[in-house]
Structures are given as C-alpha cells and as structure tokens.
Design an enzyme around this catalytic site. Structure first.
Site, PDB file in Angstrom:
ATOM      1  N   LYS A 111      38.553 -70.209  12.876  1.00  0.00           N
ATOM      2  CA  LYS A 111      40.014 -70.342  12.702  1.00  0.00           C
ATOM      3  C   LYS A 111      40.661 -70.848  13.988  1.00  0.00           C
ATOM      4  CE  LYS A 111      40.102 -68.362   8.538  1.00  0.00           C
ATOM      5  NZ  LYS A 111      40.684 -68.601   7.286  1.00  0.00           N
ATOM      6  N   LYS A 194      30.678 -72.959   2.420  1.00  0.00           N
ATOM      7  CA  LYS A 194      31.094 -71.948   1.442  1.00  0.00           C
ATOM      8  C   LYS A 194      32.338 -72.418   0.685  1.00  0.00           C
ATOM      9  CE  LYS A 194      34.448 -68.875   3.469  1.00  0.00           C
ATOM     10  NZ  LYS A 194      35.067 -67.606   3.412  1.00  0.00           N
ATOM     11  N   LYS A 197      39.292 -71.636  -0.033  1.00  0.00           N
ATOM     12  CA  LYS A 197      40.592 -72.121  -0.512  1.00  0.00           C
ATOM     13  C   LYS A 197      41.233 -73.052   0.516  1.00  0.00           C
ATOM     14  CE  LYS A 197      42.473 -67.713   0.911  1.00  0.00           C
ATOM     15  NZ  LYS A 197      42.256 -66.387   0.394  1.00  0.00           N
TER      16      LYS A 197
HETATM   17  P1  ATP Z   1      39.617 -68.948   3.679  1.00  0.00           P
HETATM   18  O1  ATP Z   1      38.902 -69.953   2.862  1.00  0.00           O
HETATM   19  O2  ATP Z   1      41.063 -69.259   3.918  1.00  0.00           O
HETATM   20  O3  ATP Z   1      38.860 -68.539   4.907  1.00  0.00           O
HETATM   21  P2  ATP Z   1      38.605 -67.091   1.861  1.00  0.00           P
HETATM   22  O4  ATP Z   1      38.535 -67.923   0.638  1.00  0.00           O
HETATM   23  O5  ATP Z   1      37.372 -66.811   2.628  1.00  0.00           O
HETATM   24  O6  ATP Z   1      39.706 -67.671   2.815  1.00  0.00           O
HETATM   25  P3  ATP Z   1      39.433 -64.341   2.059  1.00  0.00           P
HETATM   26  O7  ATP Z   1      40.762 -63.784   1.756  1.00  0.00           O
HETATM   27  O8  ATP Z   1      39.043 -64.437   3.488  1.00  0.00           O
HETATM   28  O9  ATP Z   1      39.294 -65.759   1.393  1.00  0.00           O
HETATM   29  O10 ATP Z   1      38.304 -63.563   1.280  1.00  0.00           O
HETATM   30  C1  ATP Z   1      38.491 -62.571   0.323  1.00  0.00           C
HETATM   31  C2  ATP Z   1      37.168 -62.012  -0.102  1.00  0.00           C
HETATM   32  O11 ATP Z   1      36.425 -63.001  -0.799  1.00  0.00           O
HETATM   33  C3  ATP Z   1      36.257 -61.535   1.035  1.00  0.00           C
HETATM   34  O12 ATP Z   1      35.614 -60.337   0.693  1.00  0.00           O
HETATM   35  C4  ATP Z   1      35.286 -62.646   1.195  1.00  0.00           C
HETATM   36  O13 ATP Z   1      34.073 -62.205   1.727  1.00  0.00           O
HETATM   37  C5  ATP Z   1      35.131 -63.139  -0.228  1.00  0.00           C
HETATM   38  N1  ATP Z   1      34.781 -64.551  -0.264  1.00  0.00           N
HETATM   39  C6  ATP Z   1      35.482 -65.570   0.230  1.00  0.00           C
HETATM   40  N2  ATP Z   1      34.868 -66.738   0.021  1.00  0.00           N
HETATM   41  C7  ATP Z   1      33.726 -66.450  -0.644  1.00  0.00           C
HETATM   42  C8  ATP Z   1      32.645 -67.224  -1.154  1.00  0.00           C
HETATM   43  N3  ATP Z   1      32.622 -68.535  -1.036  1.00  0.00           N
HETATM   44  N4  ATP Z   1      31.638 -66.589  -1.775  1.00  0.00           N
HETATM   45  C9  ATP Z   1      31.642 -65.255  -1.917  1.00  0.00           C
HETATM   46  N5  ATP Z   1      32.625 -64.458  -1.461  1.00  0.00           N
HETATM   47  C10 ATP Z   1      33.661 -65.028  -0.826  1.00  0.00           C
END
Ligand code: ATP
Ligand code: LTN
Length: 326
Positions: A111, A194, A197
């Site tokens: 980040k 991964k 969003k």
């Molecule tokens: P950003 O993409 O902005 O970093 P994010 O999509 O990772 O955000 P978070 O709010 O950080 O979203 O994550 C919420 C939950 O979803 C956390 O427990 C995280 O581990 C899980 N998570 C996020 N992305 C994935 C993924 N690609 N696969 C599995 N779990 C995920």
C-alpha cells in the site's frame, strides 16, 4: 463457547475472493462460536475515502454479511468506530510495537508503494496494531481470514504474548483459521495475482454485485492453462486450480470430486458449468442483499454496537488496571 472475531474494510465493492476467502466460512462458524463480525471503518480510512461513499459502503458491507447468511440473532454485527475502545487499545498496543515490525508487513509495503507521491500515512503503518486491538478487545480465540492476513495475525499473536509478559496475563492468544482451498482466490485474467477490488481491470474480478450475465462472461473469458486437463495443482496449473477452488467453494463439492466429475471433459464444458454456477449464486445472493433496507441494517448495527461496547469496556478496565493507569 469460544469467541470468534473477523472484519472487512468498507472500501469499495466486495468480490468473490472476499466472499470465498473470508465471509463464506463465517456462516458455518457462527453455529460453533460466539461471533463478532465488524465493519472496520477506521481501517478503511488508512487510505483516502470519500465521506459520502464511505457512509454508503459501511451499510453495504453489513448488508453483505446479512445476505451471506450471518444471523444477527446469533452473531454480533457492528461498526468499529461505534466502539471507541478499539482505537484506545490500538494506541496502547502501539506502545509495545516496534516500528521495524510494522515496516516489515507485506500489506504495508504494497500500500505504501501506491502512495508514491506523498508517501504513506502513519495510519497505514499502524494498521496492524488497530487490527490487533479489534481482536484482543473481545478475548478472541479464533480469527477466520484469507491468506493475505496471516502475517497480521502472526504479529497480533506476538504482541499478545509481549503484553502478557510485560503486564501480566491479560489477553487470549488468538488462533488463525484459513480455509484449505480458496484462501487465496486469484485474478481471472492473471492467476499470479490475487483477486483484488483495487485492480484496474474489471475482468480480473467478479464483484458480488456484478450482473449475473456479466459474471458469466468473465468466467468464460478467464485464462486457462495450456493442456486441457482439469486437475488441481496450484504450482503448475494456477489458472485451472483457481477456477476449481471457486467451483468447490460455491458448490460444496470437494476439489477431488470435481476432478473426477470433469476427468474426460474439456475446459469449455467446465467453464460453462462454472459460469452458470457463479451466475446462479449471484442471482440468489443479490436477491437476499436487496431485502435489507438501510433502516434495518442501521438497527442491526446499533444493537451490535451496544453488545460489543459492553464487552470492550470490561476488557479495557482490566487493561488499564494491569497497565497501572487506574
Ligand atoms: P484490496 O484489494 O483493496 O487490498 P481486499 O480485496 O484484499 O482489498 P480486504 O478488505 O482487505 O479486501 O479483505 C477482506 C477479507 O477478504 C480478508 O479476510 C482477506 O483475507 C479476504 N480476501 C481478500 N482478497 C482475497 C482473495 N483474493 N482470496 C481470498 N480471500 C481474500
Ligand atoms: N485487515 C483486515 C481487516 C481486519 C480484520 C480485523 C480481520 C481489520 N481488523 C480483525 C480480522 C480480524 C483486511 O485487510 N482484510
């Protein structure tokens, strides 16, 4: 009953990775644990948010929890900023945390790179101590999260032990729960990254509020590997393994069962079935999502905040006593 805590930031639309990696586990676990599911708004503001969008996103995340099957009669659903003890304990935990420990965090480094122009804010660096506070306030036994949060959980465990050593046993050392397959759902257009969003390409992820037909197309367009075998092997066949993990999570069929089912089938047939599965899942999910009005969601969050606050106040009394500030 043991206690479970987890949370998601209200910082944009949730995707299938969030659902499979985190939320889908929660619904089953709420039968076995005393659960707290938090909308972590003070974590969201570690990067710049538009106040109007944030206000909407807080309610929308809570609505996702409800649509996913979290039952507010069994679990506590609440907003982090409603319980000021989170930031209070976050501060205290900062005092036993080394700057170097925070600088080492992968999420911080990622980040921070995005904030090249002005440099990362102090909130981004201190993000994990607030997360540790979320967990410790409720004497949490288990924390279900996606793979990317494991490093934060390890730091939480370290800080818990350090606090208990310095000030006497105060907190429970939490365990992490990560699902075996699907803890890391990858981008549909690039299985080396991964699903996220914050991705620039909308074809890389399926938002929970995507039109089902749009999601159908995204699955059909997802990249696959070179041979035509439907086998789970994340190292050698990352793309198809990712699609198998999604299929398995949404169908409750094990990856093994799916491998047998699709032994003699082509990628085309497999992807058509998965696309239909995802589209049906989204149709049903969105129907449940729309059922909850803002008013209803706010009522549930207010009730949750009262229950969480009562627990947090009790913990803070003990913390302050052990610290020697009262
Ligand atoms: P950003 O993409 O902005 O970093 P994010 O999509 O990772 O955000 P978070 O709010 O950080 O979203 O994550 C919420 C939950 O979803 C956390 O427990 C995280 O581990 C899980 N998570 C996020 N992305 C994935 C993924 N690609 N696969 C599995 N779990 C995920
Ligand atoms: N850091 C997590 C969100 C989060 C969380 C928590 C998860 C904040 N506090 C406590 C589990 C327990 C994330 O970025 N997904």
């Amino acid at each position: 009953m043991k206690t479970l805590f987890s949370g998601i930031k209200p910082s944009g639309d949730l995707h299938l990775g969030n659902y499979i990696g985190a939320i889908s586990q929660w619904t089953a676990l709420q039968e076995k644990y005393k659960c707290l599911f938090c909308v972590v708004d003070y974590h969201a503001i570690t990067v710049k948010q538009d106040p109007k969008a944030l206000r909407k996103s807080i309610l929308d995340i809570a609505r996702v929890y409800l649509a996913a099957g979290i039952n507010p009669k069994k679990a506590i659903i609440f907003q982090q900023s409603d319980v000021s003890e989170h930031t209070e304990l976050g501060w205290i935990l900062n005092t036993i945390t080394k700057v170097a420990e925070l600088e080492k965090m992968t999420q911080y480094k990622d980040k921070a790179r995005d904030e090249k122009k002005e440099g990362p804010g102090a909130g981004l660096l201190n993000y994990p101590t607030l997360m540790a506070a979320d967990i410790l306030l409720y004497h949490t036994d288990v924390v279900p999260v996606g793979h990317d949060q494991m490093q934060h959980l390890e730091l939480t465990r370290l800080l818990t032990k350090r606090f208990n050593t310095n000030y006497g046993t105060t907190f429970t050392v939490p365990e992490t729960i990560v699902r075996k397959e699907g803890a890391r759902i990858m981008a549909l257009d690039n299985p080396a990254k991964k699903m996220s969003k914050s991705s620039q390409s909308p074809n890389s992820y399926i938002a929970l509020l995507d039109e089902p037909m749009v999601a159908h197309k995204k699955i059909k367009r997802a990249v696959t590997d070179s041979d035509n075998k439907i086998k789970y092997d994340p190292d050698k066949k990352a793309a198809i393994s990712n699609l198998l993990a999604i299929y398995s999570a949404l169908s409750n069929k094990s990856v093994k069962e799916l491998e047998i089912l699709y032994e003699d089938k082509s990628y085309g047939e497999f992807k058509e079935d998965l696309a239909n599965l995802v589209a049906n899942f989204l149709t049903e999910f969105q129907a449940r999502y729309k059922k909850y009005s803002d008013k209803e969601v706010k009522k549930i969050l207010n009730k949750g905040a009262k229950e969480a606050k009562a627990m947090a106040e009790k913990t803070m009394k003990l913390v302050k006593k052990n610290l020697g500030v009262n």
